[in-house]
Design a protein around this motif. Structure first.
Motif, PDB file in Angstrom:
ATOM      1  N   LEU A 177      29.565 -14.786 -26.404  1.00 21.77           N
ATOM      2  CA  LEU A 177      29.135 -13.614 -25.656  1.00 21.77           C
ATOM      3  C   LEU A 177      30.206 -13.194 -24.658  1.00 21.77           C
ATOM      4  CD1 LEU A 177      25.436 -14.644 -24.944  1.00 21.77           C
ATOM      5  CD2 LEU A 177      26.220 -12.869 -26.518  1.00 21.77           C
ATOM      6  N   PRO A 178      30.348 -11.892 -24.407  1.00 23.04           N
ATOM      7  CA  PRO A 178      31.325 -11.437 -23.406  1.00 23.04           C
ATOM      8  C   PRO A 178      30.982 -12.017 -22.038  1.00 23.04           C
ATOM      9  CG  PRO A 178      30.470  -9.582 -24.696  1.00 23.04           C
ATOM     10  CD  PRO A 178      29.623 -10.769 -25.026  1.00 23.04           C
ATOM     11  N   ALA A 179      32.017 -12.328 -21.253  1.00 22.20           N
ATOM     12  CA  ALA A 179      31.805 -12.873 -19.920  1.00 22.20           C
ATOM     13  C   ALA A 179      31.130 -11.842 -19.030  1.00 22.20           C
ATOM     14  CB  ALA A 179      33.124 -13.312 -19.311  1.00 22.20           C
ATOM     15  N   LEU A 180      30.152 -12.295 -18.281  1.00 22.28           N
ATOM     16  CA  LEU A 180      29.386 -11.443 -17.378  1.00 22.28           C
ATOM     17  C   LEU A 180      29.582 -12.000 -15.973  1.00 22.28           C
ATOM     18  CD1 LEU A 180      27.302  -9.118 -17.219  1.00 22.28           C
ATOM     19  CD2 LEU A 180      25.520 -10.828 -17.580  1.00 22.28           C
ATOM     20  N   ARG A 181      30.222 -11.226 -15.096  1.00 21.88           N
ATOM     21  CA  ARG A 181      30.517 -11.710 -13.748  1.00 21.88           C
ATOM     22  C   ARG A 181      29.389 -11.339 -12.785  1.00 21.88           C
ATOM     23  NH1 ARG A 181      36.015  -9.549 -11.677  1.00 21.88           N
ATOM     24  NH2 ARG A 181      35.255  -7.626 -12.653  1.00 21.88           N
ATOM     25  N   PRO A 182      28.931 -12.296 -11.994  1.00 24.85           N
ATOM     26  CA  PRO A 182      27.919 -11.969 -10.992  1.00 24.85           C
ATOM     27  C   PRO A 182      28.557 -11.257  -9.797  1.00 24.85           C
ATOM     28  CG  PRO A 182      28.575 -14.246 -10.747  1.00 24.85           C
ATOM     29  CD  PRO A 182      29.319 -13.719 -11.962  1.00 24.85           C
ATOM     30  N   ARG A 183      27.714 -10.617  -9.002  1.00 25.38           N
ATOM     31  CA  ARG A 183      28.192 -10.016  -7.758  1.00 25.38           C
ATOM     32  C   ARG A 183      28.512 -11.122  -6.752  1.00 25.38           C
ATOM     33  NH1 ARG A 183      26.270  -8.686  -2.856  1.00 25.38           N
ATOM     34  NH2 ARG A 183      24.057  -9.093  -3.267  1.00 25.38           N
ATOM     35  N   ARG A 184      29.554 -10.911  -5.971  1.00 24.43           N
ATOM     36  CA  ARG A 184      29.912 -11.903  -4.960  1.00 24.43           C
ATOM     37  C   ARG A 184      28.807 -12.029  -3.912  1.00 24.43           C
ATOM     38  NH1 ARG A 184      35.179  -9.245  -2.465  1.00 24.43           N
ATOM     39  NH2 ARG A 184      35.316  -8.589  -4.638  1.00 24.43           N
ATOM     40  N   LEU A 185      28.709 -13.182  -3.317  1.00 24.96           N
ATOM     41  CA  LEU A 185      27.798 -13.375  -2.193  1.00 24.96           C
ATOM     42  C   LEU A 185      28.446 -12.800  -0.939  1.00 24.96           C
ATOM     43  CD1 LEU A 185      26.567 -17.049  -2.770  1.00 24.96           C
ATOM     44  CD2 LEU A 185      25.442 -14.919  -3.456  1.00 24.96           C
ATOM     45  N   LEU A 233      27.019 -15.297 -18.690  1.00 23.15           N
ATOM     46  CA  LEU A 233      27.149 -15.236 -17.231  1.00 23.15           C
ATOM     47  C   LEU A 233      28.072 -16.344 -16.739  1.00 23.15           C
ATOM     48  CD1 LEU A 233      26.240 -14.104 -14.449  1.00 23.15           C
ATOM     49  CD2 LEU A 233      24.345 -15.754 -14.543  1.00 23.15           C
ATOM     50  N   ILE A 234      29.068 -15.987 -15.950  1.00 29.06           N
ATOM     51  CA  ILE A 234      29.910 -16.983 -15.302  1.00 29.06           C
ATOM     52  C   ILE A 234      29.078 -17.708 -14.247  1.00 29.06           C
ATOM     53  CG2 ILE A 234      31.893 -17.312 -13.766  1.00 29.06           C
ATOM     54  CD1 ILE A 234      33.294 -15.052 -15.271  1.00 29.06           C
ATOM     55  N   THR A 235      29.008 -19.032 -14.349  1.00 27.33           N
ATOM     56  CA  THR A 235      28.274 -19.857 -13.408  1.00 27.33           C
ATOM     57  C   THR A 235      29.273 -20.736 -12.653  1.00 27.33           C
ATOM     58  OG1 THR A 235      27.913 -21.493 -15.159  1.00 27.33           O
ATOM     59  CG2 THR A 235      26.153 -19.861 -14.789  1.00 27.33           C
ATOM     60  N   GLY A 259      33.245 -20.527 -17.615  1.00 28.60           N
ATOM     61  CA  GLY A 259      33.360 -19.334 -18.447  1.00 28.60           C
ATOM     62  C   GLY A 259      34.476 -18.397 -18.035  1.00 28.60           C
ATOM     63  N   ALA A 260      35.107 -18.641 -16.887  1.00 27.62           N
ATOM     64  CA  ALA A 260      36.208 -17.793 -16.431  1.00 27.62           C
ATOM     65  C   ALA A 260      37.523 -18.244 -17.052  1.00 27.62           C
ATOM     66  CB  ALA A 260      36.308 -17.835 -14.909  1.00 27.62           C
ATOM     67  N   GLU A 261      38.445 -17.317 -17.193  1.00 24.14           N
ATOM     68  CA  GLU A 261      39.754 -17.627 -17.756  1.00 24.14           C
ATOM     69  C   GLU A 261      40.662 -18.221 -16.686  1.00 24.14           C
ATOM     70  OE1 GLU A 261      40.917 -17.196 -20.942  1.00 24.14           O
ATOM     71  OE2 GLU A 261      38.933 -16.561 -21.634  1.00 24.14           O
ATOM     72  N   ALA A 262      41.385 -19.258 -17.067  1.00 24.40           N
ATOM     73  CA  ALA A 262      42.273 -19.930 -16.132  1.00 24.40           C
ATOM     74  C   ALA A 262      43.518 -20.403 -16.854  1.00 24.40           C
ATOM     75  CB  ALA A 262      41.564 -21.114 -15.475  1.00 24.40           C
ATOM     76  N   GLU A 263      44.524 -20.760 -16.087  1.00 18.02           N
ATOM     77  CA  GLU A 263      45.758 -21.319 -16.629  1.00 18.02           C
ATOM     78  C   GLU A 263      45.978 -22.704 -16.032  1.00 18.02           C
ATOM     79  OE1 GLU A 263      49.929 -19.380 -17.486  1.00 18.02           O
ATOM     80  OE2 GLU A 263      49.874 -20.017 -15.384  1.00 18.02           O
ATOM     81  N   ILE A 264      46.198 -23.674 -16.881  1.00 24.25           N
ATOM     82  CA  ILE A 264      46.523 -25.024 -16.452  1.00 24.25           C
ATOM     83  C   ILE A 264      48.029 -25.220 -16.504  1.00 24.25           C
ATOM     84  CG2 ILE A 264      46.049 -25.857 -18.802  1.00 24.25           C
ATOM     85  CD1 ILE A 264      45.453 -28.601 -17.677  1.00 24.25           C
ATOM     86  N   ASP A 265      48.580 -25.810 -15.442  1.00 20.35           N
ATOM     87  CA  ASP A 265      49.974 -26.242 -15.425  1.00 20.35           C
ATOM     88  C   ASP A 265      49.933 -27.734 -15.138  1.00 20.35           C
ATOM     89  OD1 ASP A 265      52.596 -26.923 -14.857  1.00 20.35           O
ATOM     90  OD2 ASP A 265      53.053 -25.030 -13.842  1.00 20.35           O
ATOM     91  N   ALA A 266      50.048 -28.535 -16.180  1.00 22.38           N
ATOM     92  CA  ALA A 266      49.891 -29.977 -16.021  1.00 22.38           C
ATOM     93  C   ALA A 266      51.065 -30.608 -15.283  1.00 22.38           C
ATOM     94  CB  ALA A 266      49.712 -30.642 -17.389  1.00 22.38           C
ATOM     95  N   ASP A 267      52.224 -29.972 -15.304  1.00 21.03           N
ATOM     96  CA  ASP A 267      53.380 -30.510 -14.584  1.00 21.03           C
ATOM     97  C   ASP A 267      53.223 -30.312 -13.073  1.00 21.03           C
ATOM     98  OD1 ASP A 267      55.285 -31.315 -16.857  1.00 21.03           O
ATOM     99  OD2 ASP A 267      54.703 -29.274 -17.384  1.00 21.03           O
ATOM    100  N   ALA A 268      52.687 -29.145 -12.695  1.00 22.32           N
ATOM    101  CA  ALA A 268      52.444 -28.872 -11.277  1.00 22.32           C
ATOM    102  C   ALA A 268      51.081 -29.374 -10.829  1.00 22.32           C
ATOM    103  CB  ALA A 268      52.547 -27.363 -11.016  1.00 22.32           C
ATOM    104  N   CYS A 269      50.257 -29.825 -11.787  1.00 22.81           N
ATOM    105  CA  CYS A 269      48.881 -30.286 -11.504  1.00 22.81           C
ATOM    106  C   CYS A 269      48.084 -29.202 -10.799  1.00 22.81           C
ATOM    107  CB  CYS A 269      48.896 -31.570 -10.691  1.00 22.81           C
ATOM    108  SG  CYS A 269      49.645 -32.971 -11.547  1.00 22.81           S
ATOM    109  N   THR A 270      48.052 -28.016 -11.417  1.00 27.03           N
ATOM    110  CA  THR A 270      47.320 -26.889 -10.846  1.00 27.03           C
ATOM    111  C   THR A 270      46.469 -26.187 -11.896  1.00 27.03           C
ATOM    112  OG1 THR A 270      49.152 -25.336 -11.280  1.00 27.03           O
ATOM    113  CG2 THR A 270      49.102 -26.432  -9.125  1.00 27.03           C
TER     114      THR A 270
END
Length: 350
Positions: A33-41, A159-161, A330-341
């Protein structure tokens, strides 16, 4: 003050009409399913407190949880059954599911946060009305046993949780800063362990992260508590691991049990096509009395993740620790294992 009187002194959820529990309202399909972002608190928003797992047995931790959220600028509303108890659980299965439904259906509530973890979320995951949740997308957070719900809701609704501190967690400055940045300010932060602490140590001895396998990759975040996640294997609420960045943590498990749970993930196909792996804190995961001939955690992790051909790092501030990241499932992220981020590629909230 006795428990019954304490319950009477705290706000209750506003009554709503009876809600169905059409767990099949959003049918399970192989299609993502397409990602569904909630409204910020935002400051002034009302947040609903729920007990989807264990009960809260003492009044002071509940009072501290409420005060912490008020200090964030939020208004707090306790679920109608948030302080109920059946055995170790925060009410019956029906009651715990009902509180979730009530708060999702109430447009005056901006989000839901679990008071605590424990056990029991697997008993209600098939009682949830995922159609209702998708129609009223909003912040939903917790960790530990709530791993079951945050992954199931994301899988069944898009929904992104949030793998987030409980209301009853220790709200350190580090934990609060990361929660605010992601959930309230709509940032897409770079998640990196803190550097060496002041105090004259020659090298950093705490909060260390290190590379297991080098590399950089992008993918959706899935994961949480290893014991809970492995127990979901084969169910209709099992996450989609294809191309994902998997993060894991656990507490109070013998090393042979960690090994067995990782074997469950492998046998269920969860490790087959990952983009990357982030290993958080495995607190008090030790050989146990009489088991000092077992593999070490280093050896177990190398066995399961070393040959996957994807970036892997260990020691991230994720887990049953006072200072922790908030992570969007459910959010997209990038891992950099060398920088541990870990770097989020876009805000997880609108």
């Amino acid at each position: 003050m006795d428990r019954r009187h304490f319950l009477q002194t705290l706000p209750a959820a506003a009554p709503l009409g009876a809600l169905g529990t059409a767990a099949g309202a959003v049918p399970m399909t192989a299609e993502r399913l397409p990602a569904l972002r909630p409204r910020r608190l935002r400051p002034g928003d009302a947040i609903g407190l729920i007990s989807p797992a264990n009960a809260s047995f003492e009044r002071e931790p509940v009072a501290l949880a409420i005060e912490a959220l008020q200090a964030l600028g939020l208004k707090v509303q306790l679920g109608a059954h948030a302080l109920s108890r059946r055995g170790q659980f925060g009410g019956s299965d029906a009651e715990r599911a009902e509180d979730i439904h009530r708060f999702f259906a109430d447009d005056g509530i901006a989000g839901l946060l679990a008071l605590t973890g424990g056990s029991g979320c697997a008993r209600i995951v098939d009682r949830l009305d995922y159609g209702l949740i998708r129609q009223h997308p909003k912040f939903f957070g917790g960790f530990s046993d709530v791993t079951c719900l945050i992954n199931a809701i994301q899988r069944r609704t898009g929904l992104i949780t949030f793998h987030a501190p409980f209301a009853g967690s220790t709200w350190t400055a580090f934990t609060t800063r990361h929660f605010r940045a992601l959930v309230m300010e709509g940032e897409a932060p770079l998640l990196r362990n803190p550097g060496g602490e002041a105090g004259g140590d020659l090298v950093q001895a705490h909060d260390r992260a290190w590379t297991v396998r080098s590399g950089r990759a992008r993918g959706r975040l899935v994961g949480g508590n290893l014991a809970v996640l492995s127990a979901m294997a084969g169910s209709a609420y099992w996450p989609d691991f294809d191309g994902a960045i998997l993060f894991l943590e656990d507490i109070n498990e013998y090393i042979y049990r960690v090994d067995r749970m990782l074997a469950t993930l492998r046998l269920a196909g969860a490790l087959r096509s990952l983009a990357g792996v982030v290993l958080g804190q495995f607190t008090k995961c030790e050989p146990g009395d009489g088991n000092y001939g077992t593999l070490t955690l280093d050896e177990v992790f190398e066995d399961y993740f070393g040959a996957l051909g994807v970036p892997v790092y260990r020691g991230a501030m994720i887990g049953h620790i006072p200072r922790k990241f908030t992570l969007p499932i459910g959010a997209e992220a990038e891992i950099d294992a060398d920088a541990c981020t870990l770097r989020l590629l876009a805000p997880a909230v609108t």
